[in-house]
Design a protein around this motif. Structure first.
Motif, PDB file in Angstrom:
ATOM      1  N   PHE A 162     -39.862 -42.892   4.711  1.00 41.34           N
ATOM      2  CA  PHE A 162     -41.035 -43.378   5.453  1.00 41.34           C
ATOM      3  C   PHE A 162     -40.804 -43.244   6.951  1.00 41.34           C
ATOM      4  O   PHE A 162     -41.666 -42.745   7.686  1.00 41.34           O
ATOM      5  CB  PHE A 162     -41.325 -44.828   5.080  1.00 41.34           C
ATOM      6  CG  PHE A 162     -42.393 -45.470   5.931  1.00 41.34           C
ATOM      7  CD1 PHE A 162     -43.729 -45.171   5.734  1.00 41.34           C
ATOM      8  CD2 PHE A 162     -42.051 -46.370   6.931  1.00 41.34           C
ATOM      9  CE1 PHE A 162     -44.718 -45.753   6.528  1.00 41.34           C
ATOM     10  CE2 PHE A 162     -43.028 -46.962   7.719  1.00 41.34           C
ATOM     11  CZ  PHE A 162     -44.372 -46.652   7.513  1.00 41.34           C
ATOM     12  N   ASP A 163     -39.650 -43.679   7.418  1.00 36.23           N
ATOM     13  CA  ASP A 163     -39.357 -43.607   8.853  1.00 36.23           C
ATOM     14  C   ASP A 163     -39.364 -42.169   9.351  1.00 36.23           C
ATOM     15  O   ASP A 163     -39.847 -41.884  10.454  1.00 36.23           O
ATOM     16  CB  ASP A 163     -38.014 -44.270   9.149  1.00 36.23           C
ATOM     17  CG  ASP A 163     -38.045 -45.785   8.956  1.00 36.23           C
ATOM     18  OD1 ASP A 163     -39.145 -46.342   8.764  1.00 36.23           O
ATOM     19  OD2 ASP A 163     -36.964 -46.400   8.982  1.00 36.23           O
ATOM     20  N   ALA A 164     -38.854 -41.250   8.540  1.00 38.27           N
ATOM     21  CA  ALA A 164     -38.892 -39.832   8.912  1.00 38.27           C
ATOM     22  C   ALA A 164     -40.326 -39.326   8.974  1.00 38.27           C
ATOM     23  O   ALA A 164     -40.684 -38.546   9.868  1.00 38.27           O
ATOM     24  CB  ALA A 164     -38.073 -39.006   7.919  1.00 38.27           C
ATOM     25  N   ALA A 165     -41.165 -39.775   8.042  1.00 36.58           N
ATOM     26  CA  ALA A 165     -42.578 -39.379   8.050  1.00 36.58           C
ATOM     27  C   ALA A 165     -43.296 -39.926   9.278  1.00 36.58           C
ATOM     28  O   ALA A 165     -44.138 -39.246   9.867  1.00 36.58           O
ATOM     29  CB  ALA A 165     -43.260 -39.856   6.766  1.00 36.58           C
ATOM     30  N   VAL A 166     -42.972 -41.151   9.667  1.00 34.46           N
ATOM     31  CA  VAL A 166     -43.552 -41.742  10.878  1.00 34.46           C
ATOM     32  C   VAL A 166     -43.262 -40.854  12.082  1.00 34.46           C
ATOM     33  O   VAL A 166     -44.166 -40.521  12.869  1.00 34.46           O
ATOM     34  CB  VAL A 166     -43.004 -43.163  11.101  1.00 34.46           C
ATOM     35  CG1 VAL A 166     -43.383 -43.685  12.491  1.00 34.46           C
ATOM     36  CG2 VAL A 166     -43.522 -44.116  10.026  1.00 34.46           C
ATOM     37  N   ALA A 168     -42.345 -37.677  12.139  1.00 35.02           N
ATOM     38  CA  ALA A 168     -42.969 -36.361  11.986  1.00 35.02           C
ATOM     39  C   ALA A 168     -44.463 -36.411  12.261  1.00 35.02           C
ATOM     40  O   ALA A 168     -45.051 -35.410  12.688  1.00 35.02           O
ATOM     41  CB  ALA A 168     -42.708 -35.824  10.581  1.00 35.02           C
ATOM     42  N   ALA A 169     -45.081 -37.570  12.024  1.00 32.34           N
ATOM     43  CA  ALA A 169     -46.517 -37.734  12.262  1.00 32.34           C
ATOM     44  C   ALA A 169     -46.826 -38.053  13.716  1.00 32.34           C
ATOM     45  O   ALA A 169     -47.995 -38.183  14.085  1.00 32.34           O
ATOM     46  CB  ALA A 169     -47.065 -38.823  11.359  1.00 32.34           C
ATOM     47  N   GLY A 170     -45.810 -38.196  14.541  1.00 29.66           N
ATOM     48  CA  GLY A 170     -46.029 -38.451  15.961  1.00 29.66           C
ATOM     49  C   GLY A 170     -46.275 -39.904  16.301  1.00 29.66           C
ATOM     50  O   GLY A 170     -46.848 -40.211  17.355  1.00 29.66           O
ATOM     51  N   LEU A 171     -45.815 -40.806  15.453  1.00 34.26           N
ATOM     52  CA  LEU A 171     -45.947 -42.234  15.717  1.00 34.26           C
ATOM     53  C   LEU A 171     -44.571 -42.833  15.964  1.00 34.26           C
ATOM     54  O   LEU A 171     -43.551 -42.170  15.774  1.00 34.26           O
ATOM     55  CB  LEU A 171     -46.621 -42.933  14.531  1.00 34.26           C
ATOM     56  CG  LEU A 171     -48.054 -42.484  14.226  1.00 34.26           C
ATOM     57  CD1 LEU A 171     -48.529 -43.068  12.895  1.00 34.26           C
ATOM     58  CD2 LEU A 171     -48.995 -42.882  15.359  1.00 34.26           C
ATOM     59  N   ARG A 172     -44.540 -44.082  16.389  1.00 31.88           N
ATOM     60  CA  ARG A 172     -43.272 -44.779  16.603  1.00 31.88           C
ATOM     61  C   ARG A 172     -43.323 -46.145  15.955  1.00 31.88           C
ATOM     62  O   ARG A 172     -44.389 -46.753  15.823  1.00 31.88           O
ATOM     63  CB  ARG A 172     -42.954 -44.922  18.090  1.00 31.88           C
ATOM     64  CG  ARG A 172     -43.906 -45.836  18.852  1.00 31.88           C
ATOM     65  CD  ARG A 172     -43.508 -46.021  20.306  1.00 31.88           C
ATOM     66  NE  ARG A 172     -44.527 -46.768  21.039  1.00 31.88           N
ATOM     67  CZ  ARG A 172     -44.549 -48.102  21.127  1.00 31.88           C
ATOM     68  NH1 ARG A 172     -43.623 -48.818  20.526  1.00 31.88           N
ATOM     69  NH2 ARG A 172     -45.510 -48.697  21.815  1.00 31.88           N
ATOM     70  N   ILE A 173     -42.171 -46.631  15.567  1.00 33.42           N
ATOM     71  CA  ILE A 173     -42.062 -47.962  14.982  1.00 33.42           C
ATOM     72  C   ILE A 173     -41.925 -48.972  16.117  1.00 33.42           C
ATOM     73  O   ILE A 173     -41.009 -48.876  16.936  1.00 33.42           O
ATOM     74  CB  ILE A 173     -40.852 -48.040  14.034  1.00 33.42           C
ATOM     75  CG1 ILE A 173     -41.057 -47.095  12.852  1.00 33.42           C
ATOM     76  CG2 ILE A 173     -40.627 -49.471  13.555  1.00 33.42           C
ATOM     77  CD1 ILE A 173     -39.837 -46.926  11.976  1.00 33.42           C
ATOM     78  N   GLU A 174     -42.843 -49.928  16.164  1.00 35.02           N
ATOM     79  CA  GLU A 174     -42.784 -50.972  17.186  1.00 35.02           C
ATOM     80  C   GLU A 174     -42.103 -52.236  16.663  1.00 35.02           C
ATOM     81  O   GLU A 174     -41.298 -52.846  17.358  1.00 35.02           O
ATOM     82  CB  GLU A 174     -44.188 -51.315  17.674  1.00 35.02           C
ATOM     83  CG  GLU A 174     -44.201 -52.378  18.763  1.00 35.02           C
ATOM     84  CD  GLU A 174     -45.588 -52.648  19.288  1.00 35.02           C
ATOM     85  OE1 GLU A 174     -45.856 -52.282  20.454  1.00 35.02           O
ATOM     86  OE2 GLU A 174     -46.400 -53.218  18.544  1.00 35.02           O
ATOM     87  N   HIS A 175     -42.454 -52.640  15.432  1.00 31.98           N
ATOM     88  CA  HIS A 175     -41.871 -53.841  14.829  1.00 31.98           C
ATOM     89  C   HIS A 175     -41.654 -53.597  13.347  1.00 31.98           C
ATOM     90  O   HIS A 175     -42.378 -52.827  12.720  1.00 31.98           O
ATOM     91  CB  HIS A 175     -42.810 -55.058  14.961  1.00 31.98           C
ATOM     92  CG  HIS A 175     -43.151 -55.429  16.351  1.00 31.98           C
ATOM     93  ND1 HIS A 175     -42.228 -55.924  17.243  1.00 31.98           N
ATOM     94  CD2 HIS A 175     -44.329 -55.401  17.022  1.00 31.98           C
ATOM     95  CE1 HIS A 175     -42.824 -56.186  18.395  1.00 31.98           C
ATOM     96  NE2 HIS A 175     -44.095 -55.871  18.283  1.00 31.98           N
ATOM     97  N   ARG A 176     -40.688 -54.321  12.789  1.00 30.33           N
ATOM     98  CA  ARG A 176     -40.513 -54.322  11.336  1.00 30.33           C
ATOM     99  C   ARG A 176     -40.138 -55.732  10.894  1.00 30.33           C
ATOM    100  O   ARG A 176     -39.308 -56.393  11.516  1.00 30.33           O
ATOM    101  CB  ARG A 176     -39.449 -53.329  10.897  1.00 30.33           C
ATOM    102  CG  ARG A 176     -39.140 -53.416   9.390  1.00 30.33           C
ATOM    103  CD  ARG A 176     -38.468 -52.154   8.881  1.00 30.33           C
ATOM    104  NE  ARG A 176     -39.429 -51.052   8.843  1.00 30.33           N
ATOM    105  CZ  ARG A 176     -39.091 -49.775   8.959  1.00 30.33           C
ATOM    106  NH1 ARG A 176     -37.826 -49.433   9.158  1.00 30.33           N
ATOM    107  NH2 ARG A 176     -40.020 -48.828   8.893  1.00 30.33           N
TER     108      ARG A 176
END
Length: 199
Positions: A162-166, A168-176
């Motif tokens: 999932f994180d790799a897909a994020v 690759a999709a041009g998004l970033r993880i802000e919180h988890r």
């Protein structure tokens, strides 16, 4: 033409009808079914534009509409959309596969403030469509908008994938977080709630 989702290929006949009745029964029993939607409501201004992506029978879309937001619910399953229109009228509901999402083609061209992807939607996508789904969701966001998604990490989508897909999709993880009520994330958690934004 979209590939069949795991909701179709990995469930038995009658699963959609069972799912609809399950949530109707829980609603009648007074079970809290909208915690995810309450969290989104707390994260946006009143009157926000919100997509309930993989909305199922509409409980989150219905709640967010009732508290004053412009809500669009989409799901690839026509039976779930029919139930949403019946049980939670108010939002706009459309049958659409998230891997082909194009809200402008449906007359919804304004960018979104928030996209809710609850209910294990990510693990029920068609295999190998995660990047395209996340890319299309991101394309519909306002510059300061966010995607929030939650799913069981022990199912068909590993968190590392999932994180790799994020990315690759041009998004970033802000919180988890480990739960929808924002318990702290830890490595042994079997559920992940993740907030995504543009870089």
């Amino acid at each position: 033409m979209a590939k069949p989702t795991r909701w179709v290929t990995e469930t038995d006949d009658g699963h959609s009808e069972w799912y609809i009745e399950r949530f109707r029964t829980m609603a009648a029993e007074g079970v809290d079914l909208v915690g995810e939607a309450r969290l989104v409501d707390a994260m946006v201004p009143r009157g926000a534009r919100i997509l309930d992506a993989g909305c199922g029978p509409g409980r989150h879309a219905g709640y967010l509409h009732a508290v004053g937001h412009h809500v669009i619910g989409v799901d690839a399953d026509p039976a779930l959309i029919a139930a949403a229109r019946e049980d939670y009228p108010g939002p706009r509901y459309e049958v659409a596969d998230l891997s082909e999402l194009d809200l402008a083609a449906l007359g919804e061209s304004e960018p979104l403030d928030a996209i809710l992807v609850a209910g294990n939607v990510m693990v029920f996508l068609a295999p190998d469509t995660e990047i395209e789904v996340l890319r299309r969701l991101g394309a519909h966001l306002a510059p300061d908008g966010f995607v929030i998604t939650g799913f069981h990490t022990t199912r068909d989508l590993a968190l590392t994938d999932f994180d790799a897909a994020v990315a690759a999709a041009g998004l970033r993880i802000e919180h988890r977080f480990a739960t929808w009520d924002l318990r702290a994330w830890h490595g042994d958690a079997d559920f992940a709630v993740t907030v995504l934004r543009h870089p």
